[in-house]
Design a protein around this motif. Structure first.
Motif, PDB file in Angstrom:
ATOM      1  N   GLY B  29       0.714  -1.176   0.023  1.00 46.30           N
ATOM      2  CA  GLY B  29      -0.129   0.041   0.005  1.00 46.30           C
ATOM      3  C   GLY B  29       1.033   1.282   0.168  1.00 46.30           C
ATOM      4  O   GLY B  29       0.502   2.133  -0.727  1.00 46.30           O
ATOM      5  N   GLY B  30       2.034   1.169   0.699  1.00 47.63           N
ATOM      6  CA  GLY B  30       3.052   2.169   0.921  1.00 47.63           C
ATOM      7  C   GLY B  30       2.566   3.535   1.528  1.00 47.63           C
ATOM      8  O   GLY B  30       3.101   4.463   1.663  1.00 47.63           O
ATOM      9  N   THR B  31       1.512   3.193   2.434  1.00 50.15           N
ATOM     10  CA  THR B  31       0.880   4.191   3.190  1.00 50.15           C
ATOM     11  C   THR B  31       1.807   5.106   4.346  1.00 50.15           C
ATOM     12  O   THR B  31       1.937   6.061   4.956  1.00 50.15           O
ATOM     13  N   LEU B  34       6.029   5.506   2.091  1.00 52.24           N
ATOM     14  CA  LEU B  34       6.376   6.619   1.323  1.00 52.24           C
ATOM     15  C   LEU B  34       6.296   7.683   2.071  1.00 52.24           C
ATOM     16  O   LEU B  34       7.011   8.703   2.155  1.00 52.24           O
ATOM     17  N   ASP B  35       5.389   7.678   3.253  1.00 50.40           N
ATOM     18  CA  ASP B  35       5.456   8.839   4.281  1.00 50.40           C
ATOM     19  C   ASP B  35       6.885   9.042   4.926  1.00 50.40           C
ATOM     20  O   ASP B  35       7.577  10.116   5.042  1.00 50.40           O
TER      21      ASP B  35
END
Lengths: 170, 328
Positions: B29-31, B34-35
């Motif tokens: 998902g990268g949530t 990436l943050d």
């Protein structure tokens, strides 16, 4: 253009960026000039960048454009136009559901998906039962929209606008 | 964000090969990832996109349990009919976390691997033994409102931030793992996350090159399932204290009490002795207090988070009262 290495934005295919660091949000705003989608925090906290990907609402700041090969993205520009606004766009105007308007595109994209989620019977943290049918109560709307911050504090009118579209008395 | 090489895995074996590279990190998902990459807390050389390798299924297991694929989203899991019917504590825990936008992207595997929200960890200008081993811990003697009161070390007092894993711990789920060489192993979720000790940079037992393929839940048990989360605001906030509880009564006595706690430690906290105090006893305020004494026997506050110790005691009593019908 084939679907390989392209992403559909509001029905139009676009080549994915060469630089993998480009977020979907930055692709929309800087590469395509679709500035309706807003950058607030850029960390998934404010919801101003909310768009629909294959009909599902996500934060476009926390996803890389290159990860969306073949996906269908809908932004606020794809939901309606000034001449032909969506029901939620019209309701936000009628209810004065904003002050500065910066969060509004994200609020409307988010609410568009939220009404579908309620119709599909998805529960929320505010739901008494995990099984539907789900209500479109103020408490439910506030919980389900908690990923969209309004710094002006127009929440009361945002909830009313959403309830209007859901056919609930505000 | 620092430059990185982006690779898309075409299958689980391919993902295993790609993830074996130096400083390669999987992205689902990268949530969270990436943050942290925007903050330069995470600086992978290679990002391996695992979103198209399958493993998103949720299906019945032969033993009556449930298999949840690593790439199933948090939303997929929370709205799944069997999860809602047989494992409501899991649906409730997921729904208590993050926002709908984030749950729509966050995955089972990624959620298990999410990193602490300690303000020193996420700020590269601050000391943090988890992010930069040997640099010190800013939270000890610093701002520590979110921080741990159980299982801390003199190196790190960060908390594991998630809700889903707290419910998985109460449910005694198993994490399934594969490596670059296709070697599979399983780890009880209760042993998946680690305490900080002298190696606070290791959040969990995953070795470099390993990937989570899914989580298996045992066959459902009788009883009441509750997830109670106490936080600073009523939505979209991390737990100060949370409890996942599966409690079964036999007449007027407690027959089962599977409890796991969030917001108190570097991992979802499961202490079998808490359940042992409760089982076979008549529920009541005195018993709940005794269970809290056991839970908190080694608790230690760090100033700003001292309140978590009485908060955990009261939250436990409230959850047990709700589950057993006892008066407080």
């Amino acid at each position: 253009m084939s679907s390989e290495n392209t992403v559909s934005i509001n029905g139009q295919p676009h080549a994915l960026p060469d630089d993998p660091r480009v977020s979907l949000l930055d692709m929309l705003r800087h590469h395509l000039g679709l500035t309706g989608t807003k950058k607030g925090c850029d960390h998934g906290q404010c919801g101003a960048c909310t768009v629909l990907v294959n009909g599902v609402r996500i934060n476009s700041c926390l996803t890389l454009a290159v990860m969306h090969d073949g996906d269908e993205v809908t932004t606020i520009e794809g939901l309606g136009t000034a001449e032909n606004p969506s029901a939620l766009q019209r309701a936000f105007v009628e209810r004065d559901a904003y002050q500065c308007g910066y969060c509004t595109p994200g609020q409307i994209c988010s609410a568009t998906a939220m009404l579908d989620e309620i119709a599909a019977g998805w529960p929320s943290d505010a739901s008494d039962s995990l099984d539907g049918p789900m209500e479109v109560s103020t408490e439910e709307i506030r919980e389900r929209m908690s990923g969209n911050i309004c710094r002006c504090g127009a929440y009361a009118n945002i909830v009313d606008a959403i309830r209007d579209v859901a056919g609930e008395p505000a | 964000m620092r430059p990185f090489d982006y690779q898309r895995a075409e299958g689980i074996d391919h993902a295993g090969q790609l993830i074996a590279a130096e400083n390669a990190v999987a992205i689902a998902g990268g949530t969270n990832l990436l943050d942290l990459m925007k903050l330069q807390v995470e600086t992978p050389q290679t990002l391996v996109d695992v979103n198209r390798i399958g493993h998103a299924e949720i299906e019945d297991s032969d033993d009556g349990g449930l298999w949840i694929g690593a790439l199933a989203t948090n939303t997929d899991t929370a709205v799944h009919p069997r999860v809602k019917a047989d494992y409501p504590v899991l649906a409730r825990a997921i729904l208590a976390g993050a926002t709908q936008q984030l749950r729509n992207r966050a995955t089972t595997g990624g959620n298990l691997c999410q990193r602490t929200r300690c303000y020193y960890f996420t700020n590269i200008d601050q000391p943090c033994n988890k992010r930069d081993p040997g640099s010190g811990c800013g939270a000890i003697d610093g701002i520590a409102r979110l921080h741990a009161v159980l299982g801390t070390s003199d190196q790190c007092i960060a908390t594991y931030p998630g809700d889903m894993a707290v419910a998985l711990s109460a449910l005694d789920a198993t994490v399934h793992i594969t490596s670059a060489h296709g070697k599979a192993r399983t780890v009880p979720v209760r042993d998946f996350h680690r305490l900080p000790g002298h190696t606070p940079w290791k959040d969990n037992v995953l070795e470099p090159g390993e990937l989570i393929t899914g989580v298996s839940l045992p066959a459902p048990v009788e009883g009441t399932q509750i997830y109670r989360k106490v936080r600073e605001r009523s939505s979209y906030a991390f737990a100060l204290c949370s409890i996942a509880a599966i409690v079964e009564m036999d007449g007027d006595k407690i027959a089962r009490a599977d409890l796991a706690f969030g917001g108190l430690a570097h991992k979802p906290w499961h202490d079998p002795e808490v359940g042992e105090v409760l089982v076979g006893q008549k529920p009541g305020a005195k018993l709940f207090d005794k269970a809290a004494d056991v839970l908190l026997r080694d608790a230690r506050g760090y100033g700003e988070n001292d309140f978590k110790i009485p908060l955990a005691r009261r939250t436990l009593a409230a959850v047990l009262a709700e589950a057993t019908g006892a008066e407080l």
